[in-house]
Design an enzyme around this catalytic site. Structure first.
Site, mmCIF file in Angstrom:
data_model
loop_
_atom_site.group_PDB
_atom_site.id
_atom_site.type_symbol
_atom_site.label_atom_id
_atom_site.label_comp_id
_atom_site.label_asym_id
_atom_site.label_seq_id
_atom_site.Cartn_x
_atom_site.Cartn_y
_atom_site.Cartn_z
ATOM 1 N N ARG A 68 0.839 -1.195 0.000
ATOM 2 C CA ARG A 68 0.000 0.000 0.000
ATOM 3 C C ARG A 68 0.879 1.251 0.000
ATOM 4 N NH1 ARG A 68 -3.595 -1.447 5.177
ATOM 5 N NH2 ARG A 68 -1.578 -2.375 5.754
ATOM 6 N N LYS A 89 1.565 2.110 7.357
ATOM 7 C CA LYS A 89 1.928 1.317 8.528
ATOM 8 C C LYS A 89 2.853 2.094 9.454
ATOM 9 C CE LYS A 89 0.894 -2.200 9.526
ATOM 10 N NZ LYS A 89 -0.273 -2.502 10.393
ATOM 11 N N TYR A 136 -1.094 4.582 10.698
ATOM 12 C CA TYR A 136 -1.478 3.592 11.707
ATOM 13 C C TYR A 136 -0.261 3.359 12.595
ATOM 14 C CZ TYR A 136 -5.628 2.310 8.959
ATOM 15 O OH TYR A 136 -6.825 2.320 8.293
ATOM 16 N N HIS A 177 -0.648 1.805 16.218
ATOM 17 C CA HIS A 177 -0.878 0.652 17.095
ATOM 18 C C HIS A 177 0.203 0.574 18.175
ATOM 19 C CE1 HIS A 177 -4.087 -0.772 14.487
ATOM 20 N NE2 HIS A 177 -3.281 -0.685 13.449
ATOM 21 N N GLU A 204 -5.871 4.972 13.858
ATOM 22 C CA GLU A 204 -6.790 4.047 14.529
ATOM 23 C C GLU A 204 -7.470 4.623 15.757
ATOM 24 O OE1 GLU A 204 -2.741 3.202 16.414
ATOM 25 O OE2 GLU A 204 -3.513 3.649 14.401
ATOM 26 N N ASP A 212 -2.521 -6.611 15.209
ATOM 27 C CA ASP A 212 -1.933 -5.271 15.287
ATOM 28 C C ASP A 212 -1.992 -4.701 16.699
ATOM 29 O OD1 ASP A 212 -0.890 -4.582 12.783
ATOM 30 O OD2 ASP A 212 -2.861 -4.164 11.970
#
Length: 366
Positions: free
Chosen positions: A15, A75, A94, A96, A118, A270
């Site tokens: 991505r 990510k 993201y 996490h 998130e 995740d």
């Protein structure tokens, strides 16, 4: 503002943080966008596509970070990227954090502003930037689970939809949120018998209303989970606690009650996973076996379908990126308290309490 879109370097992550359409909107608003060479190839976007949209293509990831004020990624940064992130950066991706203490410490040390997709919320408490990837991951969980149920891959040898004269496979879905509903929908579409569990009765009533009759709901408890794992072929973990570690709903000792070849897909990986035996895997080496139970725990499942995932992600992130670029992060977060919930780390301090709780840290101490 100068906005950087680096190439993702996590294993098999194809991505990209922004589509050419997103670049076009930013440059139309007089911002400068730097895109790393070949960043979009995995998602089907060429360097020329970005240039035509107004981006400046730079050769290296170092060039992108050095030139930019805000970094837009997919990510969380990995170890090789930690030194590139500096105190003047706003990083929007993201993160996490609750699942990685090294990442958290590295971002604290960088003194950058870390805004996590998130934990951005809507007024109704939903998570708009997590939703599209949860939809992709929920659907993929069944797609991958069905594959790994095949005998050559050490699964039970079960066809989820069955055939005339042979009952269908049985799927247990833990969590009736976005992931769980999408997984149940896909499994039901294949003809599998589906049991979906949650502790939220309002959500279970909704599922009961919208799903076909071969999708049944059950209140989630350890007793009920222990009972169901004995006769289900594919188990999907789709539990989320906002910004915090996922609860362990399946413990190591439960594996012995499962039939050999049962497949576990932990979409919550995740956030540390909702299965005690979960350890993050990659698309390159996606599974491992413990006690004859197949575990699929890929931490970036939507990265396997990057064209779909990148478009779905940019659809929801672009309005926030524009707001951050047009107003600056401080004013944007001040004017939009829902965006402000995305603030996780600011100038070397944790500002999202659940992260500190995940590591038993005091917020004041960090």
């Amino acid at each position: 503002m100068k906005i950087g879109v680096p190439k993702e370097i996590k294993n098999n992550e194809n991505r990209v943080g922004m589509t050419p359409a997103g670049v076009f909107e930013l440059t139309k608003n007089k911002h400068v966008v730097y895109v790393q060479k070949s960043a979009g190839l995995g998602s089907g976007f060429s360097d020329l596509d970005y240039i035509d949209a107004g981006a400046i293509v730079l050769d290296t990831i170092e060039d992108v970070y050095t030139s930019s004020d805000m970094i837009v990624k997919v990510k969380e940064p990995i170890a090789e990227e930690y030194p590139l992130i500096q105190s003047h950066h706003v990083v929007f991706t993201y993160f996490h954090f609750a699942s990685s203490e090294p990442l958290t410490k590295a971002m604290l040390k960088s003194k950058a502003v870390c805004i996590a997709y998130e934990t951005v919320e809507d007024k109704d408490g939903s998570l708009p930037l997590l939703t599209p990837m949860s939809e992709v991951a929920g659907r993929m969980a069944i797609q991958q689970g069905a594959k790994y149920l095949e005998k050559p891959i050490k699964g039970r040898g079960v066809l989820l939809g069955g055939v005339p004269g042979v009952p269908p496979g049985r799927v247990l879905v833990l969590g009736a949120g976005i992931v769980g509903i999408q997984a149940a929908k896909m499994a039901a579409g294949l003809g599998a018998h589906v049991t979906i569990m949650d502790i939220n009765m309002k959500q279970l009533r909704y599922v009961n209303d919208v799903m076909p009759s071969h999708v049944v709901t059950e209140f989630s408890s350890e007793y009920n989970i222990r009972k169901r794992i004995k006769d289900h072929d594919l188990i999907i973990g789709g539990v989320l606690v906002k910004g915090a570690k996922a609860p362990k709903l399946i413990t190591r000792d439960m594996l012995k009650y499962m039939r050999p070849g049962t497949v576990l897909v932990d979409v919550a990986v995740d956030q540390g996973g909702c299965i005690e035996t979960t350890k993050a895997t990659t698309h390159e080496d996606p599974t491992y076996i413990i006690d004859d139970v197949v575990h699929y725990c890929v931490a970036n499942m939507p990265g396997a379908v990057p064209y779909t995932s990148t478009l779905a992600l940019t659809n929801v992130t672009l309005p926030y990126v524009l707001r951050l670029a047009n107003q600056g992060w401080e004013k944007a977060c001040e004017k939009d308290p829902m965006l402000a919930k995305g603030l996780n780390i600011v100038n070397g301090r944790i500002v999202y309490e659940e992260i500190a709780e995940a590591f038993n840290w005091s917020v004041d101490a960090v």
